[in-house]
Design an enzyme around this catalytic site. Structure first.
Site, PDB file in Angstrom:
ATOM      1  N   GLY A 180      35.490  39.897  67.653  1.00  0.00           N
ATOM      2  CA  GLY A 180      36.235  39.062  66.720  1.00  0.00           C
ATOM      3  C   GLY A 180      35.364  38.095  65.947  1.00  0.00           C
ATOM      4  O   GLY A 180      35.620  37.825  64.764  1.00  0.00           O
ATOM      5  N   ASP A 181      34.337  37.569  66.583  1.00  0.00           N
ATOM      6  CA  ASP A 181      33.395  36.676  65.917  1.00  0.00           C
ATOM      7  C   ASP A 181      32.758  37.388  64.726  1.00  0.00           C
ATOM      8  O   ASP A 181      32.699  36.840  63.617  1.00  0.00           O
ATOM      9  CB  ASP A 181      32.328  36.223  66.910  1.00  0.00           C
ATOM     10  CG  ASP A 181      31.277  35.329  66.291  1.00  0.00           C
ATOM     11  OD1 ASP A 181      31.637  34.361  65.588  1.00  0.00           O
ATOM     12  OD2 ASP A 181      30.078  35.595  66.514  1.00  0.00           O
ATOM     13  N   ALA A 182      32.322  38.605  64.938  1.00  0.00           N
ATOM     14  CA  ALA A 182      31.683  39.384  63.860  1.00  0.00           C
ATOM     15  C   ALA A 182      32.672  39.710  62.751  1.00  0.00           C
ATOM     16  O   ALA A 182      32.348  39.582  61.559  1.00  0.00           O
ATOM     17  CB  ALA A 182      31.081  40.664  64.436  1.00  0.00           C
TER      18      ALA A 182
END
Length: 138
Positions: A18-20
């Site tokens: 999700g960060d990416a």
């Protein structure tokens, strides 16, 4: 990815994805806005992707009742996951909440809910752009 695959992934791995994914949405938005200098791109991107900003966003989502019960489950999975790392310049609570935010985005991406992912990412962009003063950002 089939349902069983992403349902078995732990909160930290969902947050990693999700960060990416969230970062790509932000970078695309900033470049589309005409920003091209790397230092400025990075500085402005942090207004959107910092742990403080993500915790602010998920709190606003909850206040506005934007998340489905399943999305709330995946947020909590990330928030409650045991992490062996901590963010710089933020509290443990803020870091855990932001991990939940990232896990939500990881879940939406891996479950191929592209329209919902687009909707929430755009909501986040509009919200941060309108609320930078509440986050102590310029």
């Amino acid at each position: 990815m089939n349902d069983e695959s992403f349902e078995q992934i732990n909160g930290i791995a969902l947050a990693y994805m999700g960060d990416a994914i969230y970062e790509v949405y932000i970078r695309r938005h900033l470049i589309a806005a005409g920003l091209t200098k790397p230092n400025k791109l990075h500085r402005i991107a942090t207004h959107f992707v910092s742990a403080k900003a993500q915790a602010f966003l998920i709190t606003k989502m909850e206040e506005e009742d934007l998340l489905t019960p399943v999305e709330q489950e995946y947020f909590k999975r990330g928030r409650n996951a045991k992490s062996h790392t901590t963010a710089k310049n933020t509290s443990v609570l803020t870091y855990r909440i932001s991990t939940g935010f990232e896990a939500l985005f990881g879940y939406l991406y891996l479950s191929e809910q592209t329209q919902r992912l687009d909707e929430l990412a755009q909501w986040c962009i509009v919200t941060i752009e309108g609320k930078k003063d509440e986050l102590g950002q310029d």
